[in-house]
Design a protein around this motif. Structure first.
Motif, PDB file in Angstrom:
ATOM      1  N   LEU A 209      -8.104  -3.886  -5.834  1.00 17.74           N
ATOM      2  CA  LEU A 209      -7.192  -2.740  -5.733  1.00 17.74           C
ATOM      3  C   LEU A 209      -7.060  -2.266  -4.286  1.00 17.74           C
ATOM      4  O   LEU A 209      -5.948  -1.973  -3.814  1.00 17.74           O
ATOM      5  CB  LEU A 209      -7.691  -1.586  -6.615  1.00 17.74           C
ATOM      6  CG  LEU A 209      -7.463  -1.717  -8.112  1.00 17.74           C
ATOM      7  CD1 LEU A 209      -8.272  -0.670  -8.869  1.00 17.74           C
ATOM      8  CD2 LEU A 209      -5.987  -1.596  -8.443  1.00 17.74           C
ATOM      9  N   MET A 210      -8.170  -2.212  -3.562  1.00 19.02           N
ATOM     10  CA  MET A 210      -8.127  -1.757  -2.169  1.00 19.02           C
ATOM     11  C   MET A 210      -7.352  -2.739  -1.302  1.00 19.02           C
ATOM     12  O   MET A 210      -6.531  -2.338  -0.479  1.00 19.02           O
ATOM     13  CB  MET A 210      -9.539  -1.554  -1.618  1.00 19.02           C
ATOM     14  CG  MET A 210      -9.541  -1.004  -0.200  1.00 19.02           C
ATOM     15  SD  MET A 210      -8.670   0.574  -0.016  1.00 19.02           S
ATOM     16  CE  MET A 210     -10.009   1.705  -0.261  1.00 19.02           C
TER      17      MET A 210
ATOM     18  N   ASP B 162       3.962   1.627  -4.203  1.00 23.45           N
ATOM     19  CA  ASP B 162       2.967   0.754  -4.828  1.00 23.45           C
ATOM     20  C   ASP B 162       1.574   1.034  -4.275  1.00 23.45           C
ATOM     21  O   ASP B 162       0.598   1.083  -5.025  1.00 23.45           O
ATOM     22  CB  ASP B 162       3.316  -0.717  -4.611  1.00 23.45           C
ATOM     23  CG  ASP B 162       4.487  -1.181  -5.458  1.00 23.45           C
ATOM     24  OD1 ASP B 162       4.818  -0.507  -6.454  1.00 23.45           O
ATOM     25  OD2 ASP B 162       5.079  -2.230  -5.112  1.00 23.45           O
ATOM     26  N   ALA B 163       1.489   1.238  -2.962  1.00 28.20           N
ATOM     27  CA  ALA B 163       0.195   1.546  -2.346  1.00 28.20           C
ATOM     28  C   ALA B 163      -0.389   2.815  -2.959  1.00 28.20           C
ATOM     29  O   ALA B 163      -1.585   2.876  -3.263  1.00 28.20           O
ATOM     30  CB  ALA B 163       0.346   1.709  -0.831  1.00 28.20           C
ATOM     31  N   LYS B 164       0.464   3.808  -3.151  1.00 31.13           N
ATOM     32  CA  LYS B 164       0.022   5.065  -3.768  1.00 31.13           C
ATOM     33  C   LYS B 164      -0.541   4.803  -5.161  1.00 31.13           C
ATOM     34  O   LYS B 164      -1.586   5.341  -5.540  1.00 31.13           O
ATOM     35  CB  LYS B 164       1.189   6.054  -3.833  1.00 31.13           C
ATOM     36  CG  LYS B 164       0.812   7.394  -4.450  1.00 31.13           C
ATOM     37  CD  LYS B 164       2.031   8.280  -4.604  1.00 31.13           C
ATOM     38  CE  LYS B 164       2.784   7.782  -5.782  1.00 31.13           C
ATOM     39  NZ  LYS B 164       3.595   8.661  -6.521  1.00 31.13           N
ATOM     40  N   ASN B 165       0.123   3.923  -5.931  1.00 26.43           N
ATOM     41  CA  ASN B 165      -0.351   3.620  -7.290  1.00 26.43           C
ATOM     42  C   ASN B 165      -1.694   2.897  -7.278  1.00 26.43           C
ATOM     43  O   ASN B 165      -2.573   3.201  -8.087  1.00 26.43           O
ATOM     44  CB  ASN B 165       0.698   2.791  -8.038  1.00 26.43           C
ATOM     45  CG  ASN B 165       1.941   3.588  -8.346  1.00 26.43           C
ATOM     46  OD1 ASN B 165       1.911   4.816  -8.428  1.00 26.43           O
ATOM     47  ND2 ASN B 165       3.051   2.899  -8.509  1.00 26.43           N
ATOM     48  N   PHE B 166      -1.858   1.945  -6.356  1.00 26.55           N
ATOM     49  CA  PHE B 166      -3.151   1.254  -6.250  1.00 26.55           C
ATOM     50  C   PHE B 166      -4.256   2.250  -5.873  1.00 26.55           C
ATOM     51  O   PHE B 166      -5.344   2.244  -6.445  1.00 26.55           O
ATOM     52  CB  PHE B 166      -3.090   0.132  -5.207  1.00 26.55           C
ATOM     53  CG  PHE B 166      -2.273  -1.054  -5.625  1.00 26.55           C
ATOM     54  CD1 PHE B 166      -2.558  -1.752  -6.787  1.00 26.55           C
ATOM     55  CD2 PHE B 166      -1.217  -1.496  -4.838  1.00 26.55           C
ATOM     56  CE1 PHE B 166      -1.812  -2.860  -7.169  1.00 26.55           C
ATOM     57  CE2 PHE B 166      -0.465  -2.594  -5.204  1.00 26.55           C
ATOM     58  CZ  PHE B 166      -0.755  -3.279  -6.376  1.00 26.55           C
TER      59      PHE B 166
ATOM     60  N   GLY C  29      -3.811  10.588   0.123  1.00 28.66           N
ATOM     61  CA  GLY C  29      -3.021  11.682   0.693  1.00 28.66           C
ATOM     62  C   GLY C  29      -1.985  11.169   1.694  1.00 28.66           C
ATOM     63  O   GLY C  29      -0.844  11.635   1.709  1.00 28.66           O
ATOM     64  N   LEU C  30      -2.379  10.195   2.513  1.00 35.71           N
ATOM     65  CA  LEU C  30      -1.446   9.601   3.476  1.00 35.71           C
ATOM     66  C   LEU C  30      -0.320   8.854   2.759  1.00 35.71           C
ATOM     67  O   LEU C  30       0.847   8.909   3.179  1.00 35.71           O
ATOM     68  CB  LEU C  30      -2.184   8.665   4.430  1.00 35.71           C
ATOM     69  CG  LEU C  30      -3.155   9.326   5.410  1.00 35.71           C
ATOM     70  CD1 LEU C  30      -3.973   8.270   6.147  1.00 35.71           C
ATOM     71  CD2 LEU C  30      -2.399  10.213   6.390  1.00 35.71           C
ATOM     72  N   ALA C  31      -0.657   8.170   1.683  1.00 36.59           N
ATOM     73  CA  ALA C  31       0.365   7.446   0.915  1.00 36.59           C
ATOM     74  C   ALA C  31       1.355   8.421   0.278  1.00 36.59           C
ATOM     75  O   ALA C  31       2.566   8.183   0.309  1.00 36.59           O
ATOM     76  CB  ALA C  31      -0.290   6.571  -0.156  1.00 36.59           C
ATOM     77  N   ILE C  32       0.849   9.524  -0.264  1.00 39.05           N
ATOM     78  CA  ILE C  32       1.736  10.538  -0.851  1.00 39.05           C
ATOM     79  C   ILE C  32       2.643  11.109   0.228  1.00 39.05           C
ATOM     80  O   ILE C  32       3.853  11.288   0.019  1.00 39.05           O
ATOM     81  CB  ILE C  32       0.921  11.650  -1.537  1.00 39.05           C
ATOM     82  CG1 ILE C  32       0.313  11.122  -2.833  1.00 39.05           C
ATOM     83  CG2 ILE C  32       1.789  12.874  -1.817  1.00 39.05           C
ATOM     84  CD1 ILE C  32      -0.587  12.109  -3.538  1.00 39.05           C
ATOM     85  N   GLN C  33       2.082  11.381   1.389  1.00 35.46           N
ATOM     86  CA  GLN C  33       2.872  11.917   2.502  1.00 35.46           C
ATOM     87  C   GLN C  33       3.994  10.944   2.878  1.00 35.46           C
ATOM     88  O   GLN C  33       5.138  11.347   3.072  1.00 35.46           O
ATOM     89  CB  GLN C  33       1.964  12.173   3.706  1.00 35.46           C
ATOM     90  CG  GLN C  33       2.677  12.761   4.905  1.00 35.46           C
ATOM     91  CD  GLN C  33       1.709  12.986   6.072  1.00 35.46           C
ATOM     92  OE1 GLN C  33       0.507  12.777   5.965  1.00 35.46           O
ATOM     93  NE2 GLN C  33       2.259  13.401   7.187  1.00 35.46           N
TER      94      GLN C  33
END
Length: 189
Positions: free
Chosen positions: A53-54, A65-69, A88-92
Motif C-alpha cells: 500500500l505504501m 488514488d494516493a489518498k485512497n492508498f 494530509g498532504l494528499a488531501i491538500q
C-alpha cells in the motif's frame, strides 16, 4: 485437499514476494510505472499489505488514488504520524486540483450549455435512467473497467455490461443509437 490448499497458499506467498521484489527493483531503476503495476498485482494477493500500500501511494501518479492508498494505511495505523502527514498532504493536493477544475473557465464554458454545447449523458447513466440496468450493476462494471485500464486494457463500458449479461446486444445497440441521435440533435437548429 489440505495439502493442495497449503500448496496454493505457499505459491501465493511466493508470488507476492516475487512481485514485491520486482516492484522495488523497477522502482530503483526508475521504472515507476512498471513498479507500480507490480505493487498493484501484489495488492491483489494481499489487499491489506502495508508495504505494498505504501509503495502504491508513493508511486501512483493520481493524487486521488494516493489518498485512497494512504487512507487504507491510516485505517490500519491510526496513530502513525508519518502516514497521517502524507494523508494530509494528499488531501491538500486533491483539494487544490478540485479547486483548479472548479475555477476552470474552459470547463465552465462547456458546462453552461451555451453555443449549442451541452453535457452528454454517458452510456451507463443512460442505461440506468431508462431502467435497463441498476446503479449497482453500473458501479460493478465501472470498477471492472478501471481494473482493466490499470492492467493496460481499454474496454468500452457497453461491452463490459454486455459481457456481464446485464444487457444484450440489441439493448446496447439501441442505447448507442439514442446517444448518437442526442449528440447530433444538439448541433441542429
Amino acid at each position: 485437499m489440505e495439502n493442495t490448499l497449503t500448496a496454493e497458499i505457499s505459491l501465493s506467498k511466493s508470488l507476492f514476494e516475487t512481485l514485491m521484489v520486482q516492484g522495488i527493483t523497477e522502482s530503483r531503476r526508475g521504472n515507476h510505472r512498471l513498479a507500480f503495476k507490480y505493487f498493484q498485482e501484489a495488492l491483489q494477493l494481499d489487499k491489506t499489505n502495508q508495504k505494498a500500500l505504501m509503495w502504491c501511494a508513493m508511486l501512483c501518479t493520481d493524487p486521488f488514488d494516493a489518498k485512497n492508498f494512504l487512507q487504507q494505511l491510516l485505517e490500519q495505523n491510526p496513530e502513525d504520524k508519518l502516514i497521517r502527514n502524507y494523508y494530509g498532504l494528499a488531501i491538500q493536493r486533491c483539494n487544490e486540483l478540485d479547486q483548479l477544475l472548479n475555477e476552470s473557465q474552459l470547463l465552465q464554458r462547456w458546462s453552461k450549455n451555451s453555443g449549442g454545447i451541452a453535457e452528454f449523458s454517458r452510456l451507463g447513466d443512460h442505461l440506468v435512467k431508462v431502467g435497463e440496468i441498476t446503479q449497482q450493476q453500473l458501479k460493478v462494471a465501472l470498477h471492472f473497467q478501471e481494473y482493466l485500464r490499470k492492467q493496460g486494457q481499454n474496454e468500452k463500458i457497453g461491452e463490459i455490461l454486455e459481457s456481464f449479461g446485464y444487457i444484450n446486444k440489441q439493448q446496447l445497440q439501441k442505447a448507442l443509437e439514442l446517444q448518437k441521435i442526442d449528440f447530433f440533435s444538439r448541433f441542429s437548429d
